[in-house]
Design a protein around this motif. Structure first.
Motif, PDB file in Angstrom:
ATOM      1  N   ASP A 258      29.387  60.521  37.693  1.00 18.54           N
ATOM      2  CA  ASP A 258      29.046  60.586  36.262  1.00 18.54           C
ATOM      3  C   ASP A 258      30.084  59.881  35.398  1.00 18.54           C
ATOM      4  O   ASP A 258      30.418  60.343  34.295  1.00 18.54           O
ATOM      5  CB  ASP A 258      28.901  62.041  35.814  1.00 18.54           C
ATOM      6  N   GLY A 259      30.609  58.777  35.912  1.00 22.40           N
ATOM      7  CA  GLY A 259      31.551  57.972  35.156  1.00 22.40           C
ATOM      8  C   GLY A 259      32.994  58.410  35.255  1.00 22.40           C
ATOM      9  O   GLY A 259      33.885  57.760  34.699  1.00 22.40           O
ATOM     10  N   LYS A 260      33.256  59.503  35.984  1.00 22.82           N
ATOM     11  CA  LYS A 260      34.626  60.008  36.094  1.00 22.82           C
ATOM     12  C   LYS A 260      35.474  59.192  37.064  1.00 22.82           C
ATOM     13  O   LYS A 260      36.709  59.200  36.961  1.00 22.82           O
ATOM     14  CB  LYS A 260      34.608  61.474  36.535  1.00 22.82           C
ATOM     15  N   CYS A 261      34.838  58.523  38.003  1.00 23.77           N
ATOM     16  CA  CYS A 261      35.559  57.720  38.992  1.00 23.77           C
ATOM     17  C   CYS A 261      35.179  56.257  38.803  1.00 23.77           C
ATOM     18  O   CYS A 261      34.041  55.859  39.076  1.00 23.77           O
ATOM     19  CB  CYS A 261      35.221  58.190  40.410  1.00 23.77           C
ATOM     20  N   LYS A 262      36.127  55.472  38.342  1.00 20.16           N
ATOM     21  CA  LYS A 262      35.868  54.066  38.030  1.00 20.16           C
ATOM     22  C   LYS A 262      36.403  53.153  39.125  1.00 20.16           C
ATOM     23  O   LYS A 262      37.494  53.384  39.649  1.00 20.16           O
ATOM     24  CB  LYS A 262      36.529  53.697  36.696  1.00 20.16           C
ATOM     25  N   VAL A 263      35.611  52.158  39.471  1.00 23.21           N
ATOM     26  CA  VAL A 263      36.023  51.150  40.453  1.00 23.21           C
ATOM     27  C   VAL A 263      36.406  49.890  39.688  1.00 23.21           C
ATOM     28  O   VAL A 263      35.559  49.244  39.078  1.00 23.21           O
ATOM     29  CB  VAL A 263      34.889  50.838  41.455  1.00 23.21           C
ATOM     30  N   TYR A 264      37.691  49.558  39.730  1.00 23.46           N
ATOM     31  CA  TYR A 264      38.208  48.434  38.961  1.00 23.46           C
ATOM     32  C   TYR A 264      38.278  47.165  39.808  1.00 23.46           C
ATOM     33  O   TYR A 264      38.301  47.209  41.041  1.00 23.46           O
ATOM     34  CB  TYR A 264      39.611  48.757  38.440  1.00 23.46           C
ATOM     35  N   GLU A 265      38.326  46.057  39.110  1.00 23.33           N
ATOM     36  CA  GLU A 265      38.586  44.780  39.784  1.00 23.33           C
ATOM     37  C   GLU A 265      39.923  44.845  40.516  1.00 23.33           C
ATOM     38  O   GLU A 265      40.816  45.608  40.120  1.00 23.33           O
ATOM     39  CB  GLU A 265      38.645  43.643  38.754  1.00 23.33           C
ATOM     40  N   TYR A 266      40.052  44.060  41.551  1.00 23.01           N
ATOM     41  CA  TYR A 266      41.305  44.022  42.309  1.00 23.01           C
ATOM     42  C   TYR A 266      41.656  42.572  42.598  1.00 23.01           C
ATOM     43  O   TYR A 266      40.848  41.660  42.386  1.00 23.01           O
ATOM     44  CB  TYR A 266      41.143  44.809  43.624  1.00 23.01           C
ATOM     45  N   ASP A 267      42.869  42.344  43.076  1.00 22.12           N
ATOM     46  CA  ASP A 267      43.322  40.990  43.398  1.00 22.12           C
ATOM     47  C   ASP A 267      42.926  40.650  44.828  1.00 22.12           C
ATOM     48  O   ASP A 267      43.513  41.145  45.794  1.00 22.12           O
ATOM     49  CB  ASP A 267      44.851  40.900  43.243  1.00 22.12           C
ATOM     50  N   SER A 268      41.927  39.818  44.947  1.00 19.20           N
ATOM     51  CA  SER A 268      41.421  39.434  46.266  1.00 19.20           C
ATOM     52  C   SER A 268      42.302  38.361  46.894  1.00 19.20           C
ATOM     53  O   SER A 268      43.007  37.614  46.200  1.00 19.20           O
ATOM     54  CB  SER A 268      39.989  38.906  46.152  1.00 19.20           C
ATOM     55  N   GLU A 269      42.262  38.307  48.225  1.00 24.15           N
ATOM     56  CA  GLU A 269      42.957  37.246  48.950  1.00 24.15           C
ATOM     57  C   GLU A 269      42.213  35.921  48.852  1.00 24.15           C
ATOM     58  O   GLU A 269      42.758  34.872  49.181  1.00 24.15           O
ATOM     59  CB  GLU A 269      43.084  37.612  50.435  1.00 24.15           C
ATOM     60  N   PHE A 270      40.961  35.982  48.405  1.00 27.59           N
ATOM     61  CA  PHE A 270      40.097  34.804  48.429  1.00 27.59           C
ATOM     62  C   PHE A 270      39.492  34.553  47.050  1.00 27.59           C
ATOM     63  O   PHE A 270      39.549  35.405  46.164  1.00 27.59           O
ATOM     64  CB  PHE A 270      38.963  35.002  49.447  1.00 27.59           C
ATOM     65  N   THR A 271      38.906  33.384  46.908  1.00 25.01           N
ATOM     66  CA  THR A 271      38.146  33.063  45.705  1.00 25.01           C
ATOM     67  C   THR A 271      36.702  32.789  46.119  1.00 25.01           C
ATOM     68  O   THR A 271      36.452  32.278  47.219  1.00 25.01           O
ATOM     69  CB  THR A 271      38.702  31.815  44.990  1.00 25.01           C
ATOM     70  N   PRO A 272      35.761  33.145  45.260  1.00 25.79           N
ATOM     71  CA  PRO A 272      34.360  32.911  45.618  1.00 25.79           C
ATOM     72  C   PRO A 272      34.019  31.425  45.759  1.00 25.79           C
ATOM     73  O   PRO A 272      33.061  31.072  46.434  1.00 25.79           O
ATOM     74  CB  PRO A 272      33.596  33.556  44.467  1.00 25.79           C
ATOM     75  N   GLU A 273      34.832  30.576  45.146  1.00 27.51           N
ATOM     76  CA  GLU A 273      34.573  29.139  45.229  1.00 27.51           C
ATOM     77  C   GLU A 273      35.073  28.543  46.545  1.00 27.51           C
ATOM     78  O   GLU A 273      34.359  27.783  47.212  1.00 27.51           O
ATOM     79  CB  GLU A 273      35.248  28.410  44.060  1.00 27.51           C
TER      80      GLU A 273
END
Length: 312
Positions: A258-273
């Motif tokens: 119910d919005g109490k646990c947020k999943v944030y962006e993280y620093d990936s080892e890769f790039t989508p490109e």
């Protein structure tokens, strides 16, 4: 089999601390062994560069766990999902493995003079059911967890060539097996965040619940603030506040509970490109691990019918 809630009044001689590698199990074990007086036996694995205050792991138990797994071509970081506890017992019974280290470990765990004992080794998440028939009495379980990204990043810093995706996958498997293998036992739960937020209060609560809920023999000592100060690095508490501030600046990828646990962006080892496939695999594993983490936070992951994520 003893009832999981300990309602029969049978006193349990000790408990097994289950938690993934790099999840704060050494700090928690140290507080409970040196502060409360739970017995670990010996010899114990000594301190190391990545754990200066010691691991509180019984050497013969660790070595026997390695032998159980190695016979099945499994290592602590490879293939653990495929571990077969019954095959390990059969290997022991038919002398396809040596059990001299197991004998030494059982001399500690089955010794009435070591009540109440504390047995800690992250591999126990995987091998616990192999040990249960070998113990003279059923133990309780203390289960703890830490944020998957913190664990995976810590492993990446400690080990060579250890991709973030692999660390996240291991986090899921160890926690999954730790919960599944202890579902029939009396279990007390905590988290690394809960211990760091209020070490004295949380560890006292854990000890009280191990006794009141699971009938583990009471600890010999009373935990004091000076015991906490020896084991809990205040920088870890500060870093927790800093991480929270950093997260607030990142985009939210998903919401759970119910919005109490947020999943944030993280620093990936890769790039989508540049590495689209690797980026996708790592991102998917992160999202799976975070769903489990949020379900630990809500308590849903402890349900016997919890649906764990599929891992290819």
């Amino acid at each position: 089999k003893l009832p999981s809630d300990g309602a029969d009044g049978e006193q349990r001689p000790g408990f097994v601390l289950l938690g993934m590698h790099r999840s704060g199990t050494s700090m928690l074990s140290g507080l409970m062994a040196t502060g409360l007086g739970y017995h670990t036996g010996g010899p114990l694995i000594g301190s190391a560069f990545d754990n200066e205050k010691g691991f509180f792991e019984l050497v013969p138990a660790v070595l026997q766990n390695d032998e159980f797994m190695n016979k099945q071509r499994i290592w602590w970081s490879q293939g653990v999902r495929e571990y077969d506890y019954e095959k390990a017992l059969d290997d022991k019974a038919n002398r396809r493995i040596t059990f001299k280290n197991g004998v030494k470990a059982l001399r500690v765990l089955n010794n009435p003079d070591n009540v109440p004992y504390l047995q800690k080794d992250p591999r126990m998440c995987i091998t616990l059911k192999t040990w249960l028939p070998l113990l003279s009495s059923e133990p309780a379980v203390l289960f703890t967890y830490r944020h998957p990204l913190e664990v995976a990043s810590s492993l990446q810093r400690r080990e060579n060539n250890f991709p973030l995706e692999h660390g996240l996958r291991l986090w899921i498997v160890y926690n999954m097996r730790g919960v599944q293998n202890s579902n029939d036992l009396c279990r007390v739960t905590t988290s690394n965040d809960a211990v760091l937020a209020s070490p004295l209060k949380e560890v006292k609560r854990i000890a009280k619940e191990l006794t009141s809920k699971c009938n583990v023999a009471p600890p010999p000592e009373e935990l004091k603030q000076e015991d906490v100060d020896k084991f809990v690095d205040t920088r870890l508490q500060h870093n927790g506040a800093q991480k929270a501030a950093e997260k607030a600046k990142r985009n939210v990828l998903a919401l759970h509970n119910d919005g109490k646990c947020k999943v944030y962006e993280y620093d990936s080892e890769f790039t989508p490109e540049e590495n689209p496939r690797s980026f996708q695999r790592e991102s998917e594993m992160y999202m799976k691990a975070m769903k489990v983490y949020c379900d630990f936070e809500s308590g849903a992951a402890y349900s016997p019918d919890y649906e764990w994520p599929l891992l290819d």
